[in-house]
Design a protein around this motif. Structure first.
Motif, PDB file in Angstrom:
ATOM      1  N   ALA A  10       0.833  -1.206   0.000  1.00 51.21           N
ATOM      2  CA  ALA A  10       0.000   0.000   0.000  1.00 51.21           C
ATOM      3  C   ALA A  10       0.864   1.251   0.000  1.00 51.21           C
ATOM      4  CB  ALA A  10      -0.925  -0.006   1.217  1.00 51.21           C
ATOM      5  N   GLU A  11       1.946   1.238   0.783  1.00 49.11           N
ATOM      6  CA  GLU A  11       2.825   2.401   0.841  1.00 49.11           C
ATOM      7  C   GLU A  11       3.525   2.631  -0.494  1.00 49.11           C
ATOM      8  OE1 GLU A  11       7.081   2.844   2.705  1.00 49.11           O
ATOM      9  OE2 GLU A  11       5.597   3.201   4.297  1.00 49.11           O
ATOM     10  N   VAL A  12       3.959   1.559  -1.129  1.00 44.99           N
ATOM     11  CA  VAL A  12       4.626   1.684  -2.439  1.00 44.99           C
ATOM     12  C   VAL A  12       3.675   2.310  -3.456  1.00 44.99           C
ATOM     13  CG1 VAL A  12       5.677   0.436  -4.367  1.00 44.99           C
ATOM     14  CG2 VAL A  12       6.200  -0.234  -2.007  1.00 44.99           C
ATOM     15  N   VAL A  13       2.449   1.786  -3.512  1.00 41.74           N
ATOM     16  CA  VAL A  13       1.476   2.286  -4.482  1.00 41.74           C
ATOM     17  C   VAL A  13       1.139   3.755  -4.215  1.00 41.74           C
ATOM     18  CG1 VAL A  13      -0.898   2.055  -5.322  1.00 41.74           C
ATOM     19  CG2 VAL A  13       0.493   0.018  -4.922  1.00 41.74           C
TER      20      VAL A  13
ATOM     21  N   ILE B  38       3.508   4.662 -10.950  1.00 43.74           N
ATOM     22  CA  ILE B  38       3.219   3.375 -11.591  1.00 43.74           C
ATOM     23  C   ILE B  38       3.853   2.278 -10.741  1.00 43.74           C
ATOM     24  CG2 ILE B  38       3.476   1.950 -13.656  1.00 43.74           C
ATOM     25  CD1 ILE B  38       3.871   4.510 -15.277  1.00 43.74           C
ATOM     26  N   THR B  39       3.060   1.315 -10.334  1.00 46.30           N
ATOM     27  CA  THR B  39       3.580   0.197  -9.537  1.00 46.30           C
ATOM     28  C   THR B  39       3.432  -1.103 -10.308  1.00 46.30           C
ATOM     29  OG1 THR B  39       3.022   1.285  -7.446  1.00 46.30           O
ATOM     30  CG2 THR B  39       3.384  -1.086  -7.376  1.00 46.30           C
ATOM     31  N   PHE B  40       4.561  -1.810 -10.463  1.00 44.63           N
ATOM     32  CA  PHE B  40       4.575  -3.122 -11.107  1.00 44.63           C
ATOM     33  C   PHE B  40       4.576  -4.201 -10.033  1.00 44.63           C
ATOM     34  CE2 PHE B  40       6.499  -0.244 -14.115  1.00 44.63           C
ATOM     35  CZ  PHE B  40       6.088  -0.682 -15.361  1.00 44.63           C
ATOM     36  N   ALA B  41       4.037  -5.364 -10.370  1.00 42.47           N
ATOM     37  CA  ALA B  41       4.075  -6.501  -9.455  1.00 42.47           C
ATOM     38  C   ALA B  41       4.339  -7.763 -10.251  1.00 42.47           C
ATOM     39  CB  ALA B  41       2.758  -6.632  -8.698  1.00 42.47           C
ATOM     40  N   CYS B  42       5.157  -8.655  -9.679  1.00 50.71           N
ATOM     41  CA  CYS B  42       5.446  -9.922 -10.336  1.00 50.71           C
ATOM     42  C   CYS B  42       5.529 -10.996  -9.252  1.00 50.71           C
ATOM     43  CB  CYS B  42       6.756  -9.830 -11.123  1.00 50.71           C
ATOM     44  SG  CYS B  42       7.089 -11.282 -12.149  1.00 50.71           S
TER      45      CYS B  42
ATOM     46  N   ALA C  52      -1.210 -13.222  -6.356  1.00 46.25           N
ATOM     47  CA  ALA C  52      -1.598 -11.975  -7.015  1.00 46.25           C
ATOM     48  C   ALA C  52      -2.791 -11.332  -6.312  1.00 46.25           C
ATOM     49  CB  ALA C  52      -1.925 -12.248  -8.477  1.00 46.25           C
ATOM     50  N   LYS C  53      -3.773 -12.159  -5.933  1.00 42.11           N
ATOM     51  CA  LYS C  53      -4.952 -11.642  -5.232  1.00 42.11           C
ATOM     52  C   LYS C  53      -4.588 -11.145  -3.834  1.00 42.11           C
ATOM     53  CE  LYS C  53      -8.473 -14.422  -7.602  1.00 42.11           C
ATOM     54  NZ  LYS C  53      -9.528 -15.451  -7.416  1.00 42.11           N
ATOM     55  N   ASP C  54      -3.796 -11.926  -3.118  1.00 40.10           N
ATOM     56  CA  ASP C  54      -3.408 -11.538  -1.762  1.00 40.10           C
ATOM     57  C   ASP C  54      -2.651 -10.211  -1.773  1.00 40.10           C
ATOM     58  OD1 ASP C  54      -4.562 -13.809  -0.788  1.00 40.10           O
ATOM     59  OD2 ASP C  54      -2.681 -14.924  -0.523  1.00 40.10           O
ATOM     60  N   LEU C  55      -1.825 -10.013  -2.779  1.00 41.52           N
ATOM     61  CA  LEU C  55      -1.032  -8.794  -2.871  1.00 41.52           C
ATOM     62  C   LEU C  55      -1.924  -7.566  -3.023  1.00 41.52           C
ATOM     63  CD1 LEU C  55       1.916  -7.720  -3.036  1.00 41.52           C
ATOM     64  CD2 LEU C  55       1.754  -7.971  -5.523  1.00 41.52           C
TER      65      LEU C  55
ATOM     66  N   GLY D 172      -2.511  -4.062   1.467  1.00 38.80           N
ATOM     67  CA  GLY D 172      -2.301  -4.441   0.073  1.00 38.80           C
ATOM     68  C   GLY D 172      -2.386  -3.280  -0.894  1.00 38.80           C
ATOM     69  N   VAL D 173      -2.223  -3.613  -2.150  1.00 41.94           N
ATOM     70  CA  VAL D 173      -2.194  -2.615  -3.222  1.00 41.94           C
ATOM     71  C   VAL D 173      -3.450  -1.761  -3.213  1.00 41.94           C
ATOM     72  CG1 VAL D 173      -2.307  -2.354  -5.739  1.00 41.94           C
ATOM     73  CG2 VAL D 173      -0.645  -3.933  -4.719  1.00 41.94           C
ATOM     74  N   LEU D 174      -4.605  -2.383  -3.038  1.00 40.90           N
ATOM     75  CA  LEU D 174      -5.874  -1.667  -3.140  1.00 40.90           C
ATOM     76  C   LEU D 174      -5.967  -0.521  -2.134  1.00 40.90           C
ATOM     77  CD1 LEU D 174      -8.446  -1.734  -4.825  1.00 40.90           C
ATOM     78  CD2 LEU D 174      -9.486  -3.171  -3.047  1.00 40.90           C
ATOM     79  N   GLN D 175      -5.344  -0.688  -0.979  1.00 42.80           N
ATOM     80  CA  GLN D 175      -5.403   0.365   0.038  1.00 42.80           C
ATOM     81  C   GLN D 175      -4.599   1.600  -0.364  1.00 42.80           C
ATOM     82  OE1 GLN D 175      -4.628  -0.941   4.046  1.00 42.80           O
ATOM     83  NE2 GLN D 175      -5.785  -2.850   3.804  1.00 42.80           N
ATOM     84  N   GLY D 176      -3.682   1.420  -1.282  1.00 43.74           N
ATOM     85  CA  GLY D 176      -2.888   2.565  -1.734  1.00 43.74           C
ATOM     86  C   GLY D 176      -3.403   3.201  -3.006  1.00 43.74           C
ATOM     87  N   ILE D 177      -4.395   2.565  -3.628  1.00 48.45           N
ATOM     88  CA  ILE D 177      -4.937   3.075  -4.894  1.00 48.45           C
ATOM     89  C   ILE D 177      -5.854   4.266  -4.649  1.00 48.45           C
ATOM     90  CG2 ILE D 177      -6.514   2.558  -6.800  1.00 48.45           C
ATOM     91  CD1 ILE D 177      -3.861   1.314  -7.287  1.00 48.45           C
ATOM     92  N   ARG D 178      -5.641   5.303  -5.423  1.00 49.26           N
ATOM     93  CA  ARG D 178      -6.556   6.445  -5.475  1.00 49.26           C
ATOM     94  C   ARG D 178      -6.549   6.944  -6.916  1.00 49.26           C
ATOM     95  NH1 ARG D 178      -2.134   8.277  -2.327  1.00 49.26           N
ATOM     96  NH2 ARG D 178      -0.919   9.947  -3.306  1.00 49.26           N
TER      97      ARG D 178
END
Length: 536
Positions: free
Chosen positions: A301-304, A309-313, A320-323, A329-335
């Motif tokens: 979340a902090e990275v996003v 632009i945030t990449f994940a692999c 992928a879902k857990d991330l 997680g990623v969703l908490q950092g999305i705006r």
């Protein structure tokens, strides 16, 4: 702007897709390369690159008329090198013109001299000639003078012909030496991504079906339309193997997951000057990249939230879902405006679900799984299959150039996941067949090395074949592509076939062999360890 008449040999500025205008020359296409149907176009070879393509007339502008405008707009290093290559081309062409004019003058002088010699000489002229010869002999006796070589060529001939706009010729059949129209090349195409050309006005590039008729011309930048679906837009952008000329984006880049593939990707992003923040579930893996200049993110979340632009692999659909959906997680950092690019190899349903939740928060989503292995990742030679937000795909241009040799845009979300699974299905099945062949050779008393030598001389010869056979012959199964992941991809590919009622018996058979290898504790070895399923 009034239409400009162009012809073979003209120097031009060519505009192709999302790439900036680039200096090139209209040349004859290879014999086997068919001209695309539709609007009039020319085959252009670009200076300073190994790139060439069919370009529509409305996307071409005369070089000299727009030179100053282009130079003001683009300040990139590779762009300047391309312009320098054009100027060198013109200098050499001018030199050849001068040489040609000197030769013509010499021919005229020789003809005049010959005419003088054939004319009868009078008595007075004979006396003058005798005196003149005496002076010449005296001078020669004092010492021989070195004659300058003038403008004659030495060493290897230049492949460059004179610039056609300086010496226009009539339309029609090209001269026999048209092959000399080749242009000095560098080993990179990536400088074409040097920057936007906002003030240079081009006609909109309407999509037309274009087919690459010659597989050897792998540097073409083509836009195709899938006739089967009527909707899927495909664009292949060759960014070549040499990444030394990437102009990094000024956007802040985040990267989540530092496994076999992610580690090489991040290393290349940093080498090419990108600002990167990293996170990994096992934090110790971040240390090396921090030393190379990366920043550390404490949570996805902090990275996003701190990056553009945030990449994940990561390894599989669950990861992928857990991330994205898990704690911090990623969703908490999305705006709104935040971008997320998932490079994991997963199924279409998973990536579609992730896209929906990202977009629902105002984010932008792109799937971009990669074809390759650890070595190709380290070398920046991955093949990137992307789908989703086309604008985000273009924003990722410099990142894709840094990490890969080619990127494809495959249309709507889910298409890249499907294509990636099909690619890995073929690769995994092929690997199982290689292992089966080597074990059959062994049990029938044939030399495995000889089998490899024979295969390497035939139509199946490839780096993949040689490397995987060498792994088996040497008993070295250090992971370059985990066996457990290729089995996962086979499983997902079989499910993809089941979903559309399409049989995949070859993949199913290969999958069973990999499952046996996993049962023999080979999951964390290279995929070539599937060989051990045949010998136990």
């Amino acid at each position: 702007m009034a239409a400009v008449s162009l012809r073979l040999g003209d120097l031009v500025w060519g505009k192709l897709g999302r790439y900036p205008p680039w200096p090139g020359k209209i040349v004859n296409p290879p014999k086997d390369l068919k001209k695309p149907r539709g609007k009039k176009c020319f085959f252009v070879k670009f200076f300073g690159t190994e790139d060439h393509a069919w370009i529509k007339v409305e996307q071409l502008k005369p070089y000299h008329a727009h030179k100053e405008e282009m130079i003001k707009i683009n300040k990139g290093k590779r762009f300047q090198q391309a312009v320098d290559a054009v100027e060198e081309f013109l200098r050499r062409a001018k030199g050849k013109d001068q040489t040609s004019s000197h030769s013509s003058a010499d021919d005229k002088n020789r003809r005049n001299s010959s005419e003088e010699r054939s004319r009868p000489i009078s008595g007075d002229e004979k006396r003058k000639l005798s005196l003149s010869e005496g002076k010449v002999k005296k001078n020669m006796g004092e010492g021989k003078k070195r004659v300058p070589s003038g403008s004659s060529e030495r060493g290897s001939k230049s492949p460059l012909k004179r610039a056609q706009e300086q010496s226009p010729r009539k339309r029609g059949r090209p001269p026999k030496d048209e092959k000399d129209l080749s242009i000095p090349e560098s080993s990179t195409v990536k400088g074409m991504m040097a920057g936007p050309m906002a003030t240079f006005k081009w006609q909109p590039n309407v999509s037309e079906p274009v087919k690459d008729a010659d597989p050897h011309f792998h540097h073409f930048l083509l836009s195709q339309t899938e006739k089967e679906t009527g909707s899927t837009s495909i664009q292949a952008a060759d960014s070549t193997a040499v990444n030394g000329s990437v102009t990094p984006t000024d956007k802040k880049i985040g990267f989540l997951g530092l496994g076999l593939m992610g580690s090489g990707i991040v290393s290349n992003l940093l080498k090419m000057g990108h600002t990167v923040t990293v996170w990994n579930r096992t934090a110790e893996k971040c240390d090396l990249f921090i030393q190379e200049g990366a920043r550390l993110g404490r949570t996805p979340a902090e990275v996003v939230s701190t990056c553009d632009i945030t990449f994940a692999c990561v390894s599989d659909p669950k990861a992928a879902k857990d991330l994205v959906l898990g704690p911090s997680g990623v969703l908490q950092g999305i705006r709104p405006g935040k971008c997320y690019v998932d490079m994991s190899t997963v199924d279409a349903d998973t990536v579609t679900e992730l896209a929906q939740v990202i977009v629902s928060r105002g984010g932008r989503f792109l799937e971009a799984p990669v074809s390759g292995n650890q070595q190709l990742s380290n070398d920046g030679m991955l093949v990137i299959l992307a789908a989703g937000d086309r604008g985000l795909y273009e924003d990722c241009s410099s990142c894709f150039q840094a990490m890969g040799k080619t990127s494809f845009f495959l249309g709507e979300v889910g298409n890249a996941a499907k294509m990636m699974l099909i690619v890995n299905m073929v690769q995994g099945s092929f690997m199982a067949t290689i292992a089966e062949g080597l074990t059959l050779a062994q049990v029938t008393g044939q030399s495995q090395q000889t089998l490899l030598d024979i295969l390497n001389q035939g139509q199946l010869a490839s780096i993949f074949l040689d490397q995987k056979c060498q792994n088996i012959l040497q008993g070295n199964f250090k992971p370059d592509f985990y066996l457990k992941y290729i089995q996962k991809d086979l499983r997902l590919a079989i499910a993809l076939g089941d979903a559309v009622n399409h049989p995949t018996p070859m993949a199913a058979a290969a999958n069973e062999v990999y499952k046996r290898a996993k049962a023999l504790d080979q999951s964390d070895n290279d995929m070539s360890a599937v060989y051990r399923a045949y010998i136990h």
